[in-house]
Write a protein that holds these residues in place. Structure first.
Motif, short mmCIF file in Angstrom:
data_model
loop_
_atom_site.label_atom_id
_atom_site.label_comp_id
_atom_site.label_asym_id
_atom_site.label_seq_id
_atom_site.Cartn_x
_atom_site.Cartn_y
_atom_site.Cartn_z
N SER A 134 8.14 9.21 -13.50
CA SER A 134 6.84 8.57 -13.62
C SER A 134 6.30 8.31 -12.23
O SER A 134 7.02 8.41 -11.24
CB SER A 134 6.95 7.25 -14.40
N VAL A 135 5.02 7.98 -12.17
CA VAL A 135 4.39 7.67 -10.88
C VAL A 135 4.28 6.16 -10.75
O VAL A 135 3.41 5.53 -11.36
CB VAL A 135 3.00 8.31 -10.78
N VAL A 136 5.21 5.57 -10.01
CA VAL A 136 5.22 4.12 -9.82
C VAL A 136 4.43 3.80 -8.55
O VAL A 136 4.86 4.12 -7.45
CB VAL A 136 6.66 3.59 -9.72
N LEU A 137 3.27 3.21 -8.74
CA LEU A 137 2.38 2.99 -7.59
C LEU A 137 1.97 1.53 -7.53
O LEU A 137 0.86 1.16 -7.91
CB LEU A 137 1.16 3.90 -7.72
N ASP A 138 2.88 0.69 -7.05
CA ASP A 138 2.54 -0.72 -6.89
C ASP A 138 2.05 -0.94 -5.46
O ASP A 138 1.92 0.00 -4.67
CB ASP A 138 3.75 -1.61 -7.21
N THR A 139 1.79 -2.20 -5.14
CA THR A 139 1.21 -2.49 -3.83
C THR A 139 2.15 -2.09 -2.69
O THR A 139 1.70 -1.70 -1.61
CB THR A 139 0.84 -3.98 -3.73
N ASN A 140 3.47 -2.16 -2.93
CA ASN A 140 4.42 -1.79 -1.90
C ASN A 140 4.38 -0.29 -1.61
O ASN A 140 4.32 0.13 -0.46
CB ASN A 140 5.84 -2.21 -2.33
N VAL A 141 4.41 0.50 -2.67
CA VAL A 141 4.37 1.95 -2.50
C VAL A 141 3.04 2.37 -1.88
O VAL A 141 3.00 3.24 -1.00
CB VAL A 141 4.58 2.65 -3.86
N ARG A 142 1.96 1.73 -2.32
CA ARG A 142 0.65 2.06 -1.77
C ARG A 142 0.63 1.82 -0.26
O ARG A 142 0.08 2.61 0.51
CB ARG A 142 -0.44 1.21 -2.44
N ARG A 143 1.26 0.72 0.17
CA ARG A 143 1.26 0.40 1.59
C ARG A 143 2.12 1.39 2.37
O ARG A 143 1.73 1.85 3.46
CB ARG A 143 1.77 -1.03 1.80
#
Length: 297
Positions: A134-143
């Motif tokens: 899956s594509v896990v895109l939380d604020t940490n990954v985005r940063r």
DNA sequence: AAACCGGGGTT
DNA sequence: AACCCAGGTTT
């Protein structure tokens, strides 16, 4: 994507530095993972830990939470914040019990259809509970991606199409590798590539980070980010009222709530907050001539 | 797209 | 005192 230096090295780093958390233990359950994700949506790990432990002890499977009293659920939620999420988690438990025979779905669309489960949490449960892709895109990954790939200090305030496409393209093909990358990239953002004081000396991909190579240019979106106030807001008043009711055995007279609520809160404002809590299903009013508030039965 | 929703910790 | 953290829902 087959693999890349970025995903490979961050994943290897994670293997050596991952924090030991109960929802990552071998004996974890999908339900435990889901509960942890909902709690972690808003609250740092150290504050979630004790609440999660108790929650899973008292309600080890969705059917247990589905059958619980709402007041007990809200008291168990304690000071994690955003108590509406505790209500949605219970609604979620009921939906899992009724529509999925008590089994947390492994399908991302079915997960997203559950109360309180959005795109992030659905992707996280697929990866962390079931080892799926899956594509896990939380604020940490985005940063992490904003810095390493784009050379930006922080991601844009809102998700962009290009950003989601890029993150999607970066996910390894094999489900197990994809799940490992999801956990690893989140962990890197949470403990190394932090928003304010990144520890680049401990970063496994510092040498290929574009933000670092460019000399740490400042945040382009700084002017458009605004900090949300706290003192005197409805959120503060709501939190205070909920705290009062959590700590009280029986109903609390409204006059008592007015006396103990936030200093300087006028009556219309308090009434508005109470009405909102009632509308949210977090508070019940009992009595007519002598109204009192309590947590819902 | 933007507003709403808590509460504790760090600086 | 100011700032940081975070994703889902509603409008």
């Amino acid at each position: 994507m087959p693999s890349s230096p970025l995903t490979d090295r961050v994943t290897v780093w994670f293997g050596e530095h991952r924090r030991d958390l109960p929802w990552r233990a071998p004996d974890r359950t999908p339900w435990g993972v889901l509960v942890s994700e909902v709690m972690l949506q808003q609250t740092p790990v150290v504050r979630v830990l004790p609440v999660w432990e108790q929650w899973l002890r008292v309600w080890p499977v969705p059917a247990d939470l589905a059958a619980a009293g709402t007041a007990d659920v809200l008291r168990a939620w304690g000071r994690l914040g955003y108590p509406r999420r505790a209500l949605r988690l219970q609604e979620c438990a009921r939906a899992i019990t009724e529509r999925h025979d008590g089994v947390v779905p492994s399908d991302e669309d079915e997960l997203r259809a559950l109360p309180g489960i959005g795109s992030y949490t659905a992707a996280a449960v697929v990866a962390f509970a079931y080892g799926g892709r899956s594509v896990v895109l939380d604020t940490n990954v985005r940063r992490v991606l904003a810095r390493a790939v784009d050379g930006a200090a922080l991601p844009s305030p809102a998700h962009t199409v290009a950003e989601v496409r890029r993150a999607t393209a970066l996910v390894p093909d094999a489900p197990g590798d994809a799940a490992a990358w999801a956990a690893a990239s989140m962990e890197l953002g949470a403990v190394v590539c932090t928003a304010r004081a990144p520890r680049c000396g401990a970063c496994p991909v510092a040498d290929l980070c574009r933000w670092r190579a460019d000399g740490y240019p400042p945040d382009l979106h700084a002017a458009r980010r605004r900090t949300q106030g706290w003192a005197g807001t409805d959120r503060q008043v709501r939190g205070r009222v909920m705290g009062l009711l959590r700590d009280s055995v029986g109903p609390v007279p409204l006059v008592e709530v007015e006396r103990l609520a936030v200093e300087g809160t006028d009556r219309p404002r308090l009434q508005r907050c109470v009405d909102g809590l009632v509308a949210d299903g977090l508070v019940e009013v009992v009595g007519d001539d002598e109204p009192a508030l309590r947590l819902p039965a």
